[in-house]
Structure formats: structure tokens, C-alpha cells
Design a protein around this motif. Structure first.
Motif: not given
Length: 315
Positions: A187, A198, A201, A233, A237, A239-241, A293
Motif C-alpha cells: 500500500t 488517498y 493498493r 485486480r 487501485e 482504496v479506502n480501508d 476513483a
């Protein structure tokens, strides 16, 4: 007239920022510091200065660009100009040892690492690390320079004595513990103005092709992380987590080291322990991931620089 000055050595990376500056109708000038003059008898122009010098500049034939940038930043800072990613940021950009020391000082865990100069000393460092597998990497790196995975000292010895070994530009090779992840990704957290924007990933199934810029794709198959997932994938990408406590630590670290813009890369092992292994102060962004995104790093960066310029030009 005050301007935004972009210090760099790579037009392919910088044009994405200048396009956004033009969209916002902001005055700017680029300083390509492959070659140049630092005139200590003169004062710098008025404006806002943003340093995008890269540790991998030597791979593009710009061997002394970081040194020239260091001199230029010292000159700007002497005259109290507003500089984003100044001397301290450059110091960390060109040395992973400096990065790791600074991260650990801020309470951020890094992989066990030993630096060495000399082939015999690299072997000694691997023996001293005492864990296998392990990886090598260049201290002044970027683009995955020198990153290779080894399962034994004998494998490292063959590499050092063979034709594939490349001497790092600063002479320092790092021996680092290999962090095994249960999933094949790392990440990268992006920060502008020292604040989180932001996280992206990055799929590492095919190796350490970690530079997210469209113009920065390398073919390094030596160091995959974890096992390849059957789920398809995109390579990059958004990601929010993300771990908000870790992000807070990164923001404190950036403030302590006077870094305004950075991408920080980390990985978690099978026990869920997180290791931070790269601070990239010449951060780039991936167009495809951002389009999906609806988040745009260079646009946010241009706005940040524009806001800073407004402050300097207030009557």
C-alpha cells in the motif's frame, strides 16, 4: 511577478503537474536541474518553490542532478524562500538509510536493514542479518533499483560474483529482511501539504513494479511479495480501508521532517504487523487508478501550490 517554480529532472513526470497548473491558470516555471549554475552572489526570484528531484535521476543520465538540487535548495533556504520538499526532504529522497533512521525516530517500524560498501562487506551484512530469505536494494534507489530476493548466502555470493551485480550509484547496498505478506500487494499512502489524500493498493504479483506513474514501468521479476491471488485486480487501485493511526503517524513524521509532498509505502506480514520501507518525495500518480476513483493527485498538488502562491503575493 511571483511564480511557482518546479525543480525537477524528468519532463515525463513533470508535465502532468504543469498541465494542472495551466488548467488553474497559475504562473509557473520549471527548473530542469540536470545542469546549471547556483549564483550565490544573487538573490533567487520571488515565488513558491517545489522540489521534485528523484533518487533515480542517474538512470536517466542525470548523475549530478541531486547534488545540483541540494546546492540550489541551500541557496533558496538561505534567502528564506518558501520551499516545499527542501533540503531535508532531498536528504531522505537520496538515502534509504536516512529514511529508515528518520522513520524509526518517529516510532514507525521499518524492516531490519544493514548497509554495506564492498562485495565482501555485503556478504558479511547478510550473515549478520541472520535471516533468510532477504533482499538487496540500492541505498539511492527508486524504480526498484537493485531489488533482488535471495534464499541463501550462497545465492547472494553467486550474484555478487556474476555479471548481473550492479554497483549502487552511492556505493551502498542494503541487505534487508524479506517481509512475507499473505497477499500479493503493498500500500502506498499519498500526502499533499503534509496531509493524507488517498491510499493506493499496488499489486506485486509480477514483481516490484511499484512506481505508479504511467511513464515509470519497470520489468523487475526478482522480488514478488506473497502469493499471487487468483482474483483479478488492477495493478493500481485506490482504496479506502487504511489504518488511520498509521496515517496519523505518517503525518507527524512528515511535519517533523519538513516534507510537504510524499508517497509512503508499507506492507503487512502474516501476523498483521506493518513495516514501512519507502518514502518517495518525488511522488507520482497513476492515471487509471485516479480515473476510477475520481481523485486526482496532481490537481490537488497544483491547488496546494496555488494557495501557497496567493499567500506570498498578498499586499
Amino acid at each position: 511577478m511571483s511564480k511557482i517554480y518546479v525543480i525537477h529532472e524528468n519532463d515525463d513526470w513533470t508535465k502532468h503537474l504543469t498541465k494542472r497548473l495551466e488548467e488553474l491558470k497559475l504562473p509557473y516555471e520549471t527548473w530542469h536541474l540536470d545542469k546549471g549554475i547556483v549564483d550565490l552572489t544573487a538573490a533567487p526570484p520571488e515565488g513558491v518553490f517545489y522540489n521534485r528531484m528523484s533518487a533515480s535521476s542517474h538512470t536517466r543520465g542525470h548523475r549530478f542532478a541531486p547534488e545540483l538540487t541540494g546546492a540550489t535548495l541551500a541557496w533558496l533556504e538561505q534567502h528564506n524562500r518558501i520551499v516545499f520538499n527542501g533540503s531535508r526532504a532531498l536528504n531522505l529522497e537520496v538515502s534509504k538509510i536516512n529514511q529508515y533512521a528518520a522513520l524509526e525516530t518517529s516510532g514507525i517500524k521499518t524492516p531490519k536493514t544493514i548497509g554495506a560498501v564492498g562485495r565482501d562487506q555485503i556478504l558479511q551484512a547478510a550473515e549478520q542479518l541472520g535471516t533468510a530469505p532477504f533482499i538487496t536494494k540500492h541505498n539511492r534507489a527508486g524504480k526498484g533499483l537493485g531489488v533482488q530476493l535471495f534464499y541463501s548466502i550462497e545465492g547472494l555470493k553467486s550474484y555478487l560474483n556474476g555479471p548481473d551485480f550492479v554497483e549502487p550509484v552511492d556505493g551502498i547496498t542494503l541487505i534487508q529482511e524479506y517481509i512475507t505478506s499473505p497477499e500479493a500487494f503493498i500500500t502506498r499512502a499519498e500526502f499533499i501539504g503534509g496531509k493524507f489524500v488517498y491510499a493506493v493498493r499496488v499489486d506485486t504479483s509480477d514483481g516490484f513494479e511499484l512506481c505508479p506513474a504511467d511513464a515509470c514501468r519497470i520489468d523487475d521479476q526478482f522480488c514478488p511479495v506473497g502469493e499471487q491471488s487468483e482474483e483479478h485486480r488492477p495493478m493500481f487501485e485506490i482504496v479506502n480501508d487504511v489504518d488511520t493511526q498509521l496515517i496519523n503517524k505518517y503525518e507527524v513524521f512528515l511535519e517533523a521532517n519538513n516534507i510537504a509532498v510524499a508517497g509512503i509505502e508499507f506492507i503487512s506480514d502474516a501476523n498483521g504487523e506493518t513495516f514501512t520501507y519507502d518514502v518517495n518525495t518525488n511522488t507520482n500518480y497513476n492515471t487509471d487508478a485516479e480515473m476510477r476513483a475520481g481523485k486526482f493527485g496532481m490537481l490537488e498538488l497544483a491547488r496546494f501550490l496555488g494557495d501557497a502562491l496567493k499567500v506570498t503575493t498578498k499586499p
